[in-house]
Design an enzyme around this catalytic site. Structure first.
Site, mmCIF file in Angstrom:
data_model
loop_
_atom_site.group_PDB
_atom_site.id
_atom_site.type_symbol
_atom_site.label_atom_id
_atom_site.label_comp_id
_atom_site.label_asym_id
_atom_site.label_seq_id
_atom_site.Cartn_x
_atom_site.Cartn_y
_atom_site.Cartn_z
ATOM 1 N N ASP A 103 33.800 50.273 40.763
ATOM 2 C CA ASP A 103 34.223 50.704 42.101
ATOM 3 C C ASP A 103 34.396 52.221 42.193
ATOM 4 O OD1 ASP A 103 34.193 48.101 42.881
ATOM 5 O OD2 ASP A 103 36.362 47.833 42.951
ATOM 6 N N LYS A 124 43.987 47.098 46.994
ATOM 7 C CA LYS A 124 43.212 46.083 47.722
ATOM 8 C C LYS A 124 42.922 44.875 46.831
ATOM 9 C CE LYS A 124 38.504 46.292 48.220
ATOM 10 N NZ LYS A 124 37.936 44.971 47.915
ATOM 11 N N ASN A 125 42.492 45.134 45.602
ATOM 12 C CA ASN A 125 42.066 44.017 44.763
ATOM 13 C C ASN A 125 43.236 43.227 44.178
ATOM 14 O OD1 ASN A 125 39.506 44.703 45.416
ATOM 15 N ND2 ASN A 125 38.915 45.472 43.394
ATOM 16 N N CYS A 172 25.617 39.997 49.176
ATOM 17 C CA CYS A 172 26.401 40.968 49.935
ATOM 18 C C CYS A 172 25.838 42.345 49.670
ATOM 19 C CB CYS A 172 27.860 40.924 49.533
ATOM 20 S SG CYS A 172 28.153 41.686 47.963
ATOM 21 N N ARG A 205 25.688 37.732 44.800
ATOM 22 C CA ARG A 205 27.043 37.595 44.254
ATOM 23 C C ARG A 205 27.281 36.131 43.891
ATOM 24 N NH1 ARG A 205 31.114 42.068 46.569
ATOM 25 N NH2 ARG A 205 32.650 41.972 44.907
ATOM 26 N N ARG A 261 37.500 48.686 55.171
ATOM 27 C CA ARG A 261 37.817 47.509 54.349
ATOM 28 C C ARG A 261 38.803 47.857 53.238
ATOM 29 N NH1 ARG A 261 33.323 45.322 51.277
ATOM 30 N NH2 ARG A 261 35.161 44.380 50.363
#
Ligand code: UD1
Length: 419
Positions: free
Chosen positions: A308, A22-23, A116, A121, A400
């Protein structure tokens, strides 16, 4: 409201392929627009953040097709340089389009991502670096109005006070077509940043690493399209490994990147797992009947233990033999999963950035609600290990970042369904 219903305490066994990162894909999608050409990206995960990015691309005037994990983006006819509020809000990391839009047109108008689920952030490091490159930024009522002076962005020396992932990416994206040389020191070194720079180099960018904390970018007039395969998602790999641990499972993960998960492997070995890497990109994990606790886990910028992975690994420690201490050094509000894990019978105390987890013999099913992406993964892991039924809401967070998570877990023997 959709929920995931899990009948827990079933051993996971089998082989799965780990999705694309994803990143990596999110900044690469933004980078595609700089090419003003066609880019083909393979191993693209089907997750909602990717669909949100595609909506932004389409709004800007790109055409896209997305089939079988291959995303084709044609950015030859970009018409706009703004991103409306409703698209920015759909995905907080859409701020990554800022550097790309500036590279494309010298202008960008978008709203600030704001706070968020992980806490405030800020993007001060992004904006300070861009200002040093000559970008004029007006911030008013949460809107960023940015334009370059007549001569465009110019290369300069930027030193980041913290190795922010997003700031590093935005500055690289702005620098690839700036005039002259940009040198950024104290950059983030995450594998996803290396993937982004490899992609940009294929597009014609001139980028070199000087040691591992400095990057030198020689601006070029324009980029061109390319074909690229996104690296494997290290956080998804760690998530499935943690699911193996809570169910005393035996798993084979295919398409992993050993280098990028090397900081997590000792954590699983300390838990009593036997790990073997074979054929370069495959990992076998054999988990004990009850894991030992990890003594201390500190989240750090790469190559340290990733923030994460904190929530998924905390879940596996809830049923470990012993006590573990977590220190969350990256985000101020990243223990939202703790209250939900308590509902499942976990014993966790939080004080500021420290969480103390006393392993219990077993968790028991409950109704819980996810409040961020990796916290959602932590609840799935806990539910897989718990006796009885766990139902999880807040699946928009899970979606997500995880492609087909319930199908994958079912294929390993989990009893899990979305209703
Ligand atoms: C990225 C990842 C996210 C991961 C995080 C840290 C993506 C899409 N997201 O997020 O999954 O958890 O890296 O590895 O790649 N900060 C500032 N000022 C700034 C920028 C950041 O103070 O201008 C602070 C943040 O508040 C946070 C820390 O720096 O406390 C890390 O943020 P950063 O590395 O920028 O994370 P993201 O790019 O947002």
């Amino acid at each position: 409201m959709p929920e995931l219903v899990i009948e827990g305490a079933r051993r996971l066994d089998g082989e799965i392929k780990i999705q694309g990162a994803k990143n990596s894909i999110l900044p690469i999608i933004a980078a595609c627009i700089i090419s003003r050409d066609e880019c083909t990206i393979h191993n693209c995960p089907k997750i909602s953040d990717v669909y949100a990015s595609i909506k932004i691309l389409n709004y800007l005037g790109c055409t896209t097709s997305f089939e079988n994990n291959t995303l084709v983006i044609n950015s030859r006819n970009i018409l706009k340089n703004n991103i409306p509020d409703f698209l920015m809000r759909e995905m907080r990391s859409s701020i990554i389009f800022l550097g790309a839009l500036i590279s494309v047109s010298g202008q960008a108008k978008l709203c600030l991502p704001g706070g968020c689920e992980l806490g405030p952030r800020p993007i001060d490091l992004h904006l300070d670096g861009l200002r040093q490159m000559g970008l004029i930024i007006n911030e008013s009522h949460g809107i960023l109005n940015c334009e370059t002076c007549i001569s465009g962005l110019r290369g300069c020396n930027i030193s980041l006070s913290f190795p922010s992932v997003g700031a590093t990416e935005n500055l690289i994206l702005a620098a690839v077509c700036a005039h002259g040389e940009t040198i950024i020191t104290n950059i983030a070194k995450e594998p996803e940043i290396i993937d982004l720079t490899n992609f940009l180099i294929k597009c014609g960018a001139k980028i070199k690493y000087n040691g591992d904390s400095t990057i030198v970018i020689q601006g070029v007039k324009k980029l061109h399209g390319t074909e690229h395969t996104v690296i494997s998602d290290r956080i998804a790999a760690i998530t499935y490994m943690s699911a193996g641990v809570v169910t005393s499972g035996n798993l084979i993960l295919k398409n992993i990147s050993e280098d990028s998960i090397s900081s997590a492997i000792p954590i699983f070995e300390e838990s009593g797992c036997i790990i073997k890497i074979f054929d370069k990109n495959n990992l076998k994990i054999e988990c004990p009947s009850r894991p030992y606790s990890n003594r201390i886990i500190r989240t750090m910028p790469y190559p340290g233990f990733p923030t994460d992975a904190q929530a998924p690994v905390m879940s596996m420690n809830t049923i470990a033999d012993g006590t573990s201490m977590f220190i969350e050094n990256i985000f101020s509000n990243r223990y939202k999963h703790v209250d939900e894990l308590l509902r499942l019978g976990a014993d966790i105390k939080v004080e500021g950035k420290v969480a103390l987890v006393n392993g219990v013999k077993r968790l028991s099913g409950a109704k819980v609600c996810a409040r961020d992406l990796r916290g959602a993964a932590a609840l799935v892991i806990a539910g897989l290990g718990a006796e009885g039924t766990t139902s999880i809401t807040g699946l928009n967070y899970l979606d997500r970042g995880y492609e087909n998570i319930e199908t994958i877990l079912s294929s390993l023997g989990a009893k899990i369904k979305r209703i």
